[in-house]
Design a protein around this motif. Structure first.
Motif, PDB file in Angstrom:
ATOM      1  N   ASP A 292     -27.047 -36.479   1.504  1.00  0.00           N
ATOM      2  CA  ASP A 292     -26.107 -35.576   2.181  1.00  0.00           C
ATOM      3  C   ASP A 292     -24.683 -35.814   1.678  1.00  0.00           C
ATOM      4  O   ASP A 292     -23.925 -34.863   1.443  1.00  0.00           O
ATOM      5  CB  ASP A 292     -26.160 -35.794   3.696  1.00  0.00           C
ATOM      6  CG  ASP A 292     -27.432 -35.248   4.327  1.00  0.00           C
ATOM      7  OD1 ASP A 292     -28.106 -34.418   3.668  1.00  0.00           O
ATOM      8  OD2 ASP A 292     -27.760 -35.642   5.453  1.00  0.00           O
ATOM      9  N   GLN A 293     -24.320 -37.085   1.487  1.00  0.00           N
ATOM     10  CA  GLN A 293     -22.980 -37.402   0.996  1.00  0.00           C
ATOM     11  C   GLN A 293     -22.792 -36.927  -0.445  1.00  0.00           C
ATOM     12  O   GLN A 293     -21.733 -36.380  -0.799  1.00  0.00           O
ATOM     13  CB  GLN A 293     -22.736 -38.903   1.091  1.00  0.00           C
ATOM     14  CG  GLN A 293     -22.717 -39.442   2.509  1.00  0.00           C
ATOM     15  CD  GLN A 293     -22.646 -40.955   2.564  1.00  0.00           C
ATOM     16  OE1 GLN A 293     -22.647 -41.641   1.541  1.00  0.00           O
ATOM     17  NE2 GLN A 293     -22.591 -41.507   3.779  1.00  0.00           N
ATOM     18  N   LYS A 296     -22.239 -33.194  -0.686  1.00  0.00           N
ATOM     19  CA  LYS A 296     -20.856 -32.834  -0.334  1.00  0.00           C
ATOM     20  C   LYS A 296     -19.924 -33.074  -1.522  1.00  0.00           C
ATOM     21  O   LYS A 296     -19.001 -32.284  -1.771  1.00  0.00           O
ATOM     22  CB  LYS A 296     -20.403 -33.660   0.874  1.00  0.00           C
ATOM     23  CG  LYS A 296     -21.081 -33.254   2.170  1.00  0.00           C
ATOM     24  CD  LYS A 296     -20.646 -34.151   3.327  1.00  0.00           C
ATOM     25  CE  LYS A 296     -21.377 -33.761   4.615  1.00  0.00           C
ATOM     26  NZ  LYS A 296     -21.024 -34.670   5.751  1.00  0.00           N
ATOM     27  N   ARG A 297     -20.150 -34.144  -2.257  1.00  0.00           N
ATOM     28  CA  ARG A 297     -19.325 -34.426  -3.449  1.00  0.00           C
ATOM     29  C   ARG A 297     -19.532 -33.357  -4.524  1.00  0.00           C
ATOM     30  O   ARG A 297     -18.579 -32.952  -5.200  1.00  0.00           O
ATOM     31  CB  ARG A 297     -19.658 -35.808  -4.013  1.00  0.00           C
ATOM     32  CG  ARG A 297     -19.222 -36.971  -3.146  1.00  0.00           C
ATOM     33  CD  ARG A 297     -19.685 -38.291  -3.729  1.00  0.00           C
ATOM     34  NE  ARG A 297     -19.137 -38.499  -5.071  1.00  0.00           N
ATOM     35  CZ  ARG A 297     -19.652 -39.347  -5.965  1.00  0.00           C
ATOM     36  NH1 ARG A 297     -20.744 -40.030  -5.661  1.00  0.00           N
ATOM     37  NH2 ARG A 297     -19.096 -39.483  -7.143  1.00  0.00           N
ATOM     38  N   ARG A 299     -20.381 -30.210  -4.003  1.00  0.00           N
ATOM     39  CA  ARG A 299     -19.700 -28.994  -3.542  1.00  0.00           C
ATOM     40  C   ARG A 299     -18.198 -29.091  -3.757  1.00  0.00           C
ATOM     41  O   ARG A 299     -17.538 -28.118  -4.138  1.00  0.00           O
ATOM     42  CB  ARG A 299     -20.029 -28.759  -2.075  1.00  0.00           C
ATOM     43  CG  ARG A 299     -21.466 -28.308  -1.844  1.00  0.00           C
ATOM     44  CD  ARG A 299     -21.800 -28.271  -0.365  1.00  0.00           C
ATOM     45  NE  ARG A 299     -23.182 -27.813  -0.152  1.00  0.00           N
ATOM     46  CZ  ARG A 299     -23.841 -27.961   0.985  1.00  0.00           C
ATOM     47  NH1 ARG A 299     -23.254 -28.556   2.028  1.00  0.00           N
ATOM     48  NH2 ARG A 299     -25.088 -27.522   1.096  1.00  0.00           N
TER      49      ARG A 299
END
Length: 304
Positions: A292-293, A296-297, A299
């Motif tokens: 998930d982290q 996000k990076r 994106r």
């Protein structure tokens, strides 16, 4: 035949003479010769020709040696497992991953897992999807991450990640200022491609063909990290796995979305009927949090 005779046979095959085999085994030369004669008698096979003090293996001996080596490889795995159990108890995990998630993502997840606080030994191997599949099926891995290009029939599996591929290039490339890359751009600039058998490459070529376009790569390579390296050295642009690309952004790599969704899919595979240990489930939890982290990076790097 018994195990002692097999050990003697293997030593003679490796040493070439009974005297050297006796030294390897720590026994007398007559004992080695007697064991070989006994093995030939019990198997009703002529395993060696006697020529000027040497034992020359026959074809039957060569064929038998292949089976013996396989057996001894199994014994060595058992011995390794026994040593691991003595040192670490049952807290041992064996994990395999395809390179796209193995070189950056999995080390991040394992670091978050906190090995130093757990009484556990972890074996982590980066390998091809085919090797992941084979080793999970053989029970040599607790679970693995692989691409979706091979059949996983007979194994428990679930989709771990499906994410659109991105186009990688050097920050000085002519396309680096574009918000998104069109399919036609891939045919008008020097292109670095994943190997033809790669599922994402096949999907990309299918999309190009539907638009009346064709891919003409200047270079082919099996892994996204290789594409990233070549792009950083100015060889061209290429479609890569975005999670892999994260490790190259600080070095000057730029990633751009492709106008069409050509996804990379990663599967989580387990051996059917073998429940996961508490440690394995805890690691999987950390893997999902880390993913998930990382998404996000990705994106953020794409301006999303």
């Amino acid at each position: 035949m018994d195990m002692r005779e097999i050990q003697v046979f293997r030593a003679v095959m490796q040493a070439g003479t009974t005297s050297k085999a006796a030294t390897l085994l720590g026994v007398s030369q007559p004992a080695v010769s007697q064991a070989i004669r006994k093995l030939e008698t019990s198997s009703e096979l002529r395993l060696f020709e006697r020529l000027r003090g040497r034992l020359v293996p026959t074809q039957e001996a060569q064929a038998l040696m292949e089976e013996v080596d396989r057996c001894f490889a199994g014994f060595e795995l058992i011995e390794h497992r026994i040593r691991s159990l003595k040192s670490y108890g049952v807290g041992r995990l064996a994990i395999g991953s395809l390179p796209a998630l193995g070189t950056g993502f999995m080390p991040r997840a394992i670091a978050a897992f906190g090995l130093e606080t757990r009484r556990i030994q972890l074996s982590f191997q980066i390998m091809s999807s085919r090797e992941v599949l084979q080793q999970v099926a053989a029970g040599q891995l607790d679970f693995g991450l692989m691409a979706d290009e091979l059949s996983v029939a007979g194994l428990e599996h679930s989709e771990f990640l499906r994410i659109p591929g991105v186009i990688a290039m050097h920050s000085r490339h002519a396309l680096a200022s574009k918000p998104a890359i069109a399919l036609r751009d891939l045919t008008e600039h020097t292109f670095i491609a994943l190997n033809p058998e790669d599922a994402s490459r096949r999907r990309l070529e299918g999309a190009l063909n539907d638009d009346g376009l064709a891919l003409h790569p200047i270079l082919e390579t099996p892994y996204s990290n290789s594409v990233c390296e070549f792009a950083l050295h100015g060889v061209g642009i290429g479609m890569v796995h975005p999670i892999m690309a994260l490790d190259y952004l600080a070095r000057g790599l730029v990633i751009k979305p492709l106008a069409l969704d050509i996804s990379f899919t990663s599967l989580l595979v387990f051996r059917s009927g073998t429940p996961l240990s508490e440690n394995a489930r805890a690691l999987l939890k950390e893997m999902r949090i880390q993913m998930d982290q990382d998404i996000k990076r990705v994106r953020a790097a794409l301006g999303g």
